[in-house]
Write an enzyme that holds these catalytic residues in place. Structure first.
Site, PDB file in Angstrom:
ATOM      1  N   GLU A 234       0.827  -1.102  -0.114  1.00  0.00           N
ATOM      2  CA  GLU A 234       0.154   0.000  -0.082  1.00  0.00           C
ATOM      3  C   GLU A 234       0.969   1.370  -0.140  1.00  0.00           C
ATOM      4  OE1 GLU A 234      -3.603   2.129   2.494  1.00  0.00           O
ATOM      5  OE2 GLU A 234      -2.797   0.427   3.256  1.00  0.00           O
TER       6      GLU A 234
ATOM      7  N   ASN B  13     -12.336  -3.437   1.292  1.00  0.00           N
ATOM      8  CA  ASN B  13     -11.307  -3.320   2.459  1.00  0.00           C
ATOM      9  C   ASN B  13     -11.632  -2.806   3.756  1.00  0.00           C
ATOM     10  OD1 ASN B  13      -8.342  -3.303   3.071  1.00  0.00           O
ATOM     11  ND2 ASN B  13      -8.795  -1.225   3.402  1.00  0.00           N
ATOM     12  N   GLU B  14     -11.595  -3.523   4.380  1.00  0.00           N
ATOM     13  CA  GLU B  14     -12.128  -3.067   6.230  1.00  0.00           C
ATOM     14  C   GLU B  14     -13.256  -2.372   6.110  1.00  0.00           C
ATOM     15  OE1 GLU B  14      -9.208  -1.299   8.220  1.00  0.00           O
ATOM     16  OE2 GLU B  14      -7.596  -2.896   7.832  1.00  0.00           O
TER      17      GLU B  14
ATOM     18  N   CYS C  53      -6.789   1.036   2.745  1.00  0.00           N
ATOM     19  CA  CYS C  53      -7.460   2.363   2.924  1.00  0.00           C
ATOM     20  C   CYS C  53      -7.430   3.341   1.562  1.00  0.00           C
ATOM     21  CB  CYS C  53      -7.566   3.125   4.062  1.00  0.00           C
ATOM     22  SG  CYS C  53      -7.815   2.324   5.531  1.00  0.00           S
TER      23      CYS C  53
END
Length: 673
Positions: free
Chosen positions: A44, A394-395, A260
């Protein structure tokens, strides 16, 4: 276990090591089939890990696209300074009219009023710009560096532009810079044109600067300035030493681009990463504010990610948004906030379905019949990338809005491409006190999702003591991908805790299909999150204790687990596996394809242990290779010192033998069968 939907690439890695020519062996009885893709990496763009990191580009903000909304009011001129040696005169102006490309709107106009040579500067004159890169530009004597820039002559006669790599000299009165390399470019066209040159420094410098000096009066426009070392990883624009550090982990896959970053993080869905805008020539890519507060050039875009996966024999695992923002959007990073998520209206969800289907076709399609595949071929890769995995989400908080949108994408993508293994998300934290965890697994079971991505960062005690996958159901159709995890420090004891936990993951390799430590990289003077696996500056990477534990697991991948081959002195007969609240353990892994046996032993206690090895079911050779890290529990590797490094030795092997295990140590024994 049904392993059909969990592809293997260990054979490819074995071929690289000269091992695949052998006939695969039949595993002895007593083993359990497990995933051979347990160890991967997660990249990331956090901690400045792309620009100024894995991206070999040496110029910062070469396209003048930094936005004033980024980090404390950064603007397009950030990382640049005006220079006017010899008391030359001029002005700078950021403009957006008639840019090189609409996606790259900003450029710099240089208005040169006077070019004068002042006696103190001994020939240095002109008006222009200087870029110091990322904490300086590191260049080596005799190495070649490719300079390029888009230039446009606006008014006045043709321009001479002096391009120089220099080392600035301190003191007063000002001194001439030390010249390392230079060239002169003639600019006469009144339309944008790309100019290129090769700079070869005559001496090594860790803090060089790039200067562009206009030597004639008038106006000239500048954009997309680049300085790239010619010596990059496999010639693909990736910094060699950082790429090699990743290659040495022997990862089976890479998850990207986040995290994120995927869905806009704290900025909301408006800042979502769009893979299509990262394709094509660098000057056509849309840059954006990074979730972590700095600028993201997207010079490493989807083509580069896929190319890097191919270069390292990794399966690509791209992650796409699910039409819902991070729950931290628009203020705050509480894991379970009460504020509403940004959501895409259901009437617009077909766009996000297309985002996924088009990606699959770009990666795998036939250029003769598919426009997206043709873009891949035109970029230099006519063969398919053979994408197998695709992550969605994602999350995100597993809200009703998320469930509705995830199902909408999942069902349509699966119908269009049933061969693709979809990776879902378990929400922000995989623990009982997180209500999203149960909701995420309920959704996974309802859809018979192939893989669900769990994330958690915990103090070392969690990894020392918990063995949660022992209790996961064995009949679930959904396997686990532990996509982000780490102990919350980077000392040796933290790495050993992670190692113990991974031993238990291997034991549960029929339930857990994949894992990846996070975050991967952190730049010195540019770190937002600690700890990280690899720290670096302009000169070299600094490998953490956790890195070496990850490496030993990566080097020892296999497809069968044996839990009864190692017993510790004094333990009861049934204590042969990494137990809860027991801070030592072992794992024995067989790779039937490479005919290798791996014995891993971890001791996270202050006392030496004696391990009894019984490998009588295997045809063990006379010698084996042993790799060990050990030290004091609070030892750590950092920029100032690196006390922890693997010690390698050749040892004699017997089918039955005792082995002394040092306190606070992790060992890998590699045995050829």
């Amino acid at each position: 276990m049904n392993m059909l939907r969990i592809p293997c690439i260990a054979l490819l890695l074995g071929a690289a090591a000269g091992l695949s020519a052998q006939k695969a062996m039949t595993p002895p009885q007593g083993g359990k089939q497990i995933s051979d893709e347990l160890i991967g990496i997660f990249f990331e763009d956090i901690n400045n890990s792309a620009d100024g990191g894995l991206n070999a580009e040496l110029v910062q903000n070469g396209s003048f696209e930094f936005s004033p909304v980024e980090r404390d009011g950064w603007g397009p001129g950030t990382a640049w300074k005006m220079i006017r040696p010899g008391h030359s005169l001029g002005t700078l102006q950021v403009r957006q009219d008639n840019p090189v490309h609409p996606n790259n709107a900003n450029y710099m106009r240089l208005h040169t009023e006077r070019v004068k040579e002042y006696y103190d500067y001994k020939g240095w004159k002109g008006f222009g710009l200087q870029n110091d890169g990322f904490d300086g530009i590191s260049v080596k004597a005799g190495e070649k560096y490719d300079f390029s820039a888009f230039l446009r002559n606006v008014s006045g006669g043709a321009k001479q532009v002096r391009v120089a790599l220099v080392e600035m000299q301190a003191g007063w009165p000002p001194k001439d810079p030390k010249l390392l390399a230079e060239t002169v470019i003639n600019v006469s066209d009144n339309t944008w044109k790309k100019y290129e040159a090769v700079l070869t420094p005559d001496s090594t410098c860790q803090k060089a600067s790039l200067q562009m000096l206009v030597l004639n009066t008038g106006d000239m426009d500048v954009d997309v300035v680049s300085l790239m070392p010619e010596d990059t990883y496999k010639g693909h624009g990736i910094r060699k030493d950082l790429a090699q550090a990743l290659a040495d982990l022997k990862p089976k896959f890479m998850r990207f681009p986040g995290g994120c970053v995927v869905h806009g993080g704290g900025d909301g869905f408006w800042n979502t990463y769009r893979w299509k805008t990262t394709l094509g020539p660098k000057e056509t890519r849309r840059q954006l504010k990074n979730t972590w507060g700095y600028h993201q050039s997207c010079a490493i875009g989807y083509f580069e990610y896929f190319q890097f996966c191919e270069d390292l024999n990794m399966e690509p695992v791209p992650i796409l948004p699910a039409g819902v923002s991070c729950q931290g959007a628009n203020g705050g990073w509480n894991m379970w906030p009460t504020q509403a998520q940004d959501v895409v209206p259901m009437s617009e969800m077909d766009e996000w379905v297309a985002e996924a289907i088009d990606l699959i076709e770009w990666a795998n399609g036939d250029p003769a019949t598919n426009k997206w595949a043709k873009m891949r071929a035109d970029a230099g890769h006519p063969k398919p990338f053979n994408l197998k995995y695709l992550g969605i989400g994602n999350e995100e908080k597993i809200s009703p809005e998320f469930i509705e949108r995830f199902k909408y994408i999942y069902e349509r993508v699966t119908k269009a491409h049933p061969e693709i293994v979809i990776v879902g998300t378990a929400g922000p934290g995989s623990h009982a006190d997180n209500p999203d965890y149960e909701a995420g697994w309920k959704l996974a079971n309802e859809l018979a999702m192939p893989i669900l991505d769990e994330h958690y960062y915990e103090p070392r005690d969690y990894f020392l003591n918990k063995r949660q996958y022992d209790n996961y159901p064995r009949d679930s159709k959904t396997k686990v991908y532990l996509g982000e995890y780490a102990a919350k420090d980077k000392k040796l004891i933290d790495a050993l805790a992670e190692g113990l936990y991974l031993l238990h993951v291997e034991r549960n390799g029929d339930v857990v299909a994949m894992t990846s430590y996070a975050p991967l990289f952190a730049r010195k003077n540019g770190t937002q999150w600690n700890p990280d696996l690899i720290y670096y500056d302009n000169e070299r990477p600094f490998l953490t204790c956790s890195y070496y534990v990850q490496q030993m697991f990566g080097l020892s991948s296999g497809n069968y687990y044996y839990g009864d081959c190692v017993k510790f002195e004094g333990d009861a007969a049934d204590i042969i596996q990494p137990q809860e609240n027991v801070h030592y353990g072992q794992s024995v892994i067989l790779n039937t394809k490479t005919r290798q046996l791996f014995v891993k032993i971890c001791n996270a206690t202050a006392e030496a242990k004696t391990a009894h090895l019984n490998l009588s079911r295997f045809k063990v050779g006379k010698f084996a290779e042993k790799m060990t890290i050990s030290g004091q529990p609070e030892d750590e590797n950092n920029f100032d010192k690196q006390p922890i490094a693997p010690v390698k030795e050749t040892i004699k092997m017997k089918k039955r033998m005792d082995m002394e295990v040092a306190p606070y140590s992790f060992s890998l024994i590699t045995i050829k069968l």
